[in-house]
Design an enzyme around this catalytic site. Structure first.
Site, short mmCIF file in Angstrom:
data_model
loop_
_atom_site.label_atom_id
_atom_site.label_comp_id
_atom_site.label_asym_id
_atom_site.label_seq_id
_atom_site.Cartn_x
_atom_site.Cartn_y
_atom_site.Cartn_z
N SER A 137 -16.14 12.88 -57.54
CA SER A 137 -15.01 13.74 -57.24
C SER A 137 -14.69 14.58 -58.46
O SER A 137 -14.98 14.17 -59.61
CB SER A 137 -13.78 12.89 -56.87
N TYR A 163 -8.49 5.86 -60.73
CA TYR A 163 -9.31 6.54 -59.73
C TYR A 163 -10.31 7.47 -60.42
O TYR A 163 -11.50 7.49 -60.07
CB TYR A 163 -8.42 7.34 -58.78
#
Length: 288
Positions: A137, A163
């Site tokens: 990501s 994350y």
């Protein structure tokens, strides 16, 4: 091809008959769009998810197969089996949470599911001349790997940095998998898209991080899946990080990361090897 192509646009003209694809987290979002596009192009597709009821319904609607898999549970990974060797392994499933609720094995949830779960799974899945696509990501810019405390035992917990660290781990894993095996592995930055991954977060929490789904750059799940399938069918991408259906270039840091670039630490070969070795120590029974 449209400026923001969909997965179907990318696969137009491709005949994937004879390919066996496994898509983790394929019951919704980018994973579902990836699975549908691969199946429409002729691939035999198996999707995974934690909820057997949701998974069976999703698979039936797409004309693909479903198998339950919980990447947070070592027993679920150990029991997972596929009926035939996989030629396209799409490691798509992901977790984004605001709470430090450790996995069954005791890991921080993002690192434990997004990276270690896939690391353990990839060791068990039989592969045949495979393309392996690992979804990272753009959020990898939030954090490098903290090798002294990857599991957030001694630091004040920051879920967004956690994350980000897991997404950096996804990229490094793909690059090291490509180096260590005979298969082709690529990391993908799918772009800005709102899917069910944010279901545990409140609108206020998302807005505070700029994840409101508004403004330029946001795309549909079908558009986000375009880079995934592009990486699965395009030769010469082994050991690369791609976004918007093109290889990305390194940027010195994660700060002010321009489009078309990745943070240099997410493709550093020394970090990739070190993460692989750390993961093996953390998961000594990964291939049992």
């Amino acid at each position: 091809m449209p400026l923001a192509p969909t997965a179907d646009d990318v696969l137009a003209g491709h005949d994937l008959t004879g390919h066996h694809a496994l898509v983790t987290g394929g019951t919704g979002g980018i994973g579902a769009e990836t699975a549908k596009a691969l199946a429409r192009a002729g691939a035999d597709v198996l999707i995974t998810g934690r909820d057997p009821v949701k998974g069976a319904a999703a698979a039936a609607s797409m004309g693909v197969a479903f198998a339950r898999l919980d990447l947070a549970d070592p027993d679920s990974i150990a029991a997972f089996a596929v009926p035939r060797p996989v030629t396209m392994l799409i490691l798509n499933a992901g977790l984004l949470t605001n709470a430090l609720v450790r996995t069954k094995a005791g890991f921080e949830p993002h690192f434990g599911v997004n990276h270690l779960g896939h690391f353990a799974l990839a060791a068990r899945v039989p592969l045949r001349e495979a393309r392996v696509v690992v979804l990272s990501s753009r959020a990898h810019r939030r954090a490098d790997i903290d090798f002294d405390d990857p599991d957030w035992r001694s630091r004040a917990y920051d879920p967004w940095r956690a994350y980000g660290q897991s997404k950096t781990a996804n990229a490094l894993f793909a690059l090291e998998f490509d180096r260590r095996t005979e298969h082709t592995a690529t990391a993908v930055l799918p772009g800005l898209v709102l899917t069910d991954i944010v279901r545990d977060l409140t609108p206020a929490q998302l807005s505070a991080q700029g994840w409101d789904g508004r403004g330029p750059g946001w795309r549909t799940a079908a558009q986000a899946a375009a880079s995934t399938v592009w990486a699965a069918v395009t030769p010469g991408l082994g050991g690369r990080i791609v976004a918007d259906c093109a290889p990305t270039e390194p940027w010195p840091t994660g700060h002010d990361l321009p489009d078309g670039h990745h943070a240099a630490y997410a493709a550093d070969p020394e970090r990739a090897a070190r993460l692989w070795e750390l993961s093996e120590r953390l998961l000594p029974d990964r291939a049992r």
